[in-house]
Design an enzyme around this catalytic site. Structure first.
Site, short mmCIF file in Angstrom:
data_model
loop_
_atom_site.label_atom_id
_atom_site.label_comp_id
_atom_site.label_asym_id
_atom_site.label_seq_id
_atom_site.Cartn_x
_atom_site.Cartn_y
_atom_site.Cartn_z
CG HIS A 1 1.55 8.10 -2.76
ND1 HIS A 1 2.13 6.93 -2.91
CD2 HIS A 1 0.24 8.12 -2.30
CE1 HIS A 1 1.29 5.78 -2.46
NE2 HIS A 1 0.10 6.61 -2.25
NE ARG B 1 -1.68 -1.70 12.49
CZ ARG B 1 -2.56 -0.68 12.22
NH1 ARG B 1 -2.54 0.17 13.16
NH2 ARG B 1 -3.07 -0.66 11.16
CG ASN C 1 -3.72 -0.52 1.91
OD1 ASN C 1 -2.92 -1.58 2.14
ND2 ASN C 1 -4.84 -0.33 1.59
CD GLU D 1 -0.85 11.92 1.16
OE1 GLU D 1 -1.21 11.08 2.07
OE2 GLU D 1 -0.95 11.78 0.06
CG ASN E 1 -8.58 12.48 -0.49
OD1 ASN E 1 -9.04 11.69 -1.53
ND2 ASN E 1 -7.49 11.68 0.25
P1 ADP Z 1 -3.35 4.74 3.04
O1 ADP Z 1 -3.23 6.29 3.25
O2 ADP Z 1 -2.56 4.32 1.87
O3 ADP Z 1 -4.62 4.39 3.28
P2 ADP Z 1 -1.75 4.67 5.62
O4 ADP Z 1 -0.68 5.58 5.17
O5 ADP Z 1 -2.56 5.28 6.58
O6 ADP Z 1 -2.42 4.12 4.21
O7 ADP Z 1 -1.08 3.34 5.82
C1 ADP Z 1 -1.90 2.06 6.47
C2 ADP Z 1 -0.96 0.90 6.57
O8 ADP Z 1 0.04 1.17 7.51
C3 ADP Z 1 -1.56 -0.19 7.25
O9 ADP Z 1 -2.39 -0.99 6.22
C4 ADP Z 1 -0.47 -0.87 8.07
O10 ADP Z 1 -0.08 -1.87 7.24
C5 ADP Z 1 0.46 0.15 8.35
N1 ADP Z 1 0.55 0.48 9.58
C6 ADP Z 1 -0.26 1.44 10.47
N2 ADP Z 1 0.21 1.44 11.55
C7 ADP Z 1 1.11 0.60 11.76
C8 ADP Z 1 1.98 0.14 12.85
N3 ADP Z 1 1.93 0.73 14.17
N4 ADP Z 1 2.92 -0.85 12.58
C9 ADP Z 1 2.98 -1.32 11.36
N5 ADP Z 1 2.32 -0.91 10.34
C10 ADP Z 1 1.41 -0.13 10.69
#
Ligand code: ADP
Length: 405
Positions: A187, A291, A218, A391, A14
């Site tokens: 996605h 968080r 995110n 993914e 990726n």
């Molecule tokens: P991406 O792949 O789009 O970068 P992710 O699916 O890994 O993102 O999600 C990241 C987001 O998940 C973080 O920015 C945060 O807001 C949220 N996140 C991760 N762990 C937790 C948790 N334990 N509680 C609440 N939100 C969380």
């Protein structure tokens, strides 16, 4: 197509503009052999973090300048070789590449040829940040293993089943067609995987169920999936449309752009950056991590509370919209970082929707775990589920299916 029947491994790449995430999987049993990430490629502070899961080894980190994607992949190859998982292994069947934009044409995982690469290149105007990085990743991998099948798995592919009335924007048709302006959605690999896993959780075939998938990372997107096929999704020409995200606005009145251009003197690039990087949760309250937002709410922070409420309000609107699109809904599935972990988001998004058959059981919702699970009470007509996305596994599965067919 695979020469060696023992070739069951797939390396998933990726490639971002300054990062390279990878996983090596063995499709004989779905085992993850190694995972890692190179970040800040091209900077002095590049970092490679590699975890050799096959050998039970601990995470190794290298922090030194990694000049470009070629150097990054070479460094990854060296780490894999040190664990006896080198890319020269005859057990490697394919390299699967996440490609963000496949336009309307790429509806399936596709074996990379010069013609396919040229086509991905033609889509750069609609994915200027993503497709060039993906192309670089593919070329780098080709140079390293020219004999190996390289498979492109497109974020947009799952959404190509959308009916024309869902994909088309209500603007002048000639202009839209001349510039490839339509809803593509992103996605897709996650929406495909999660909708299938949700059907599995319900003990049904994907063709038998209608699912609303809420991918809340995110970046965030919703999709309406009827009988295993996507019929609508919230992201559009680019990943900017739809839900409120970590740093993206999601839906706004397009006239906001003209207004800022005319009255705030902002350039197109400045507005682009505002809406993609300085909006969403971070724009509303200065934080994009759910968080941290929850922590601030617990301390009585009003801005964090408003950001949360705007986020959840949009989410609820999409649940309602896709309920109407589908007519009958069997399940709502929450996935990705926020969807899998943030119980308060799930609770708030579904609150008040009892008349639609939707409810969340507080105790089930509070439980944590890595497996797909139901969080709705027995009596609810619609299942609400937490379904972890994967993914990389989906890309590897699709790539392997193609080369072993
Ligand atoms: P991406 O792949 O789009 O970068 P992710 O699916 O890994 O993102 O999600 C990241 C987001 O998940 C973080 O920015 C945060 O807001 C949220 N996140 C991760 N762990 C937790 C948790 N334990 N509680 C609440 N939100 C969380």
């Amino acid at each position: 197509m695979t020469a060696n029947a023992n070739a069951t491994r797939v390396l998933v790449l990726n490639s971002g503009s300054s990062s390279l995430k990878y996983q090596l999987l063995d499709m004989a049993d779905g085992a993850r052999l190694a995972v890692g990430l190179v970040e800040r490629i091209g900077e002095d502070t590049s970092r490679l973090a590699h975890t050799p899961l096959a050998t039970g080894g601990t995470k190794r980190e290298i922090t030194e300048r990694i000049a470009d994607h070629t150097a990054a992949l070479n460094a990854v190859a060296a780490e894999l070789a040190a664990d006896g998982l080198g890319l020269d292994s005859p057990e490697l069947a394919a390299i699967g590449h996440r490609v963000v934009h496949g336009g309307s044409e790429f509806t399936e995982p596709t074996l990379v040829t010069d013609e396919v690469l040229a086509h991905i290149e033609r889509l750069v105007p609609v994915a200027p940040l993503h497709n060039p990085a993906n192309i670089t990743g593919i070329r780098t991998a080709q140079a390293l293993r020219p004999d190996l099948p390289q498979v492109a798995v497109f974020d947009t592919a799952f959404h190509t089943t959308m009916p024309e009335h869902a994909a088309r924007y209500a603007i002048d048709t000639a202009t839209a067609d001349a510039h490839m302006v339509r809803r593509y959605g992103f996605h897709g690999t996650s929406h495909a995987y999660v909708s299938r896993e949700t059907a599995k959780l319900l003990g049904k075939d994907p063709s038998e169920v209608n699912v609303i998938v809420l991918h809340l990372g995110n970046g965030a997107s919703a999709s309406a999936v009827r009988g295993g096929r996507c019929v609508d999704t919230s992201m559009g020409l680019t990943p900017l449309e739809g839900l409120v995200m970590g740093t993206r606005s999601g839906d706004i009145d397009p006239a906001v752009i003209f207004h800022l251009s005319r009255n705030a003197g902002m350039s197109t690039d400045e507005i682009d950056s505002l809406l993609n990087k300085k909006s969403g949760l971070i724009g509303l309250c200065g934080d994009n991590d759910m968080r941290e937002i929850r922590r601030r709410i617990d301390e009585g922070d009003e801005r964090a509370k408003l950001a949360f409420d705007v986020y959840v309000h949009r989410l609820k609107k999409y649940i309602g919209a896709y309920y109407a699109v589908l007519g009958k809904v069997d399940a709502v599935a929450f996935t990705a970082g926020v969807g899998e972990n943030a119980a308060p988001v799930r609770e708030a998004a579904v609150a008040g929707l009892e008349e639609l058959g939707l409810a969340v059981d507080a105790e089930l919702n509070a439980q944590r775990g890595d497996a797909a699970r139901l969080i709705s009470p027995e009596y609810a007509r619609v299942a609400v589920a937490v379904v972890p996305t994967d993914e990389e596994l989906e890309i590897a599965t699709q790539a392997y299916a193609l080369v072993s067919a």
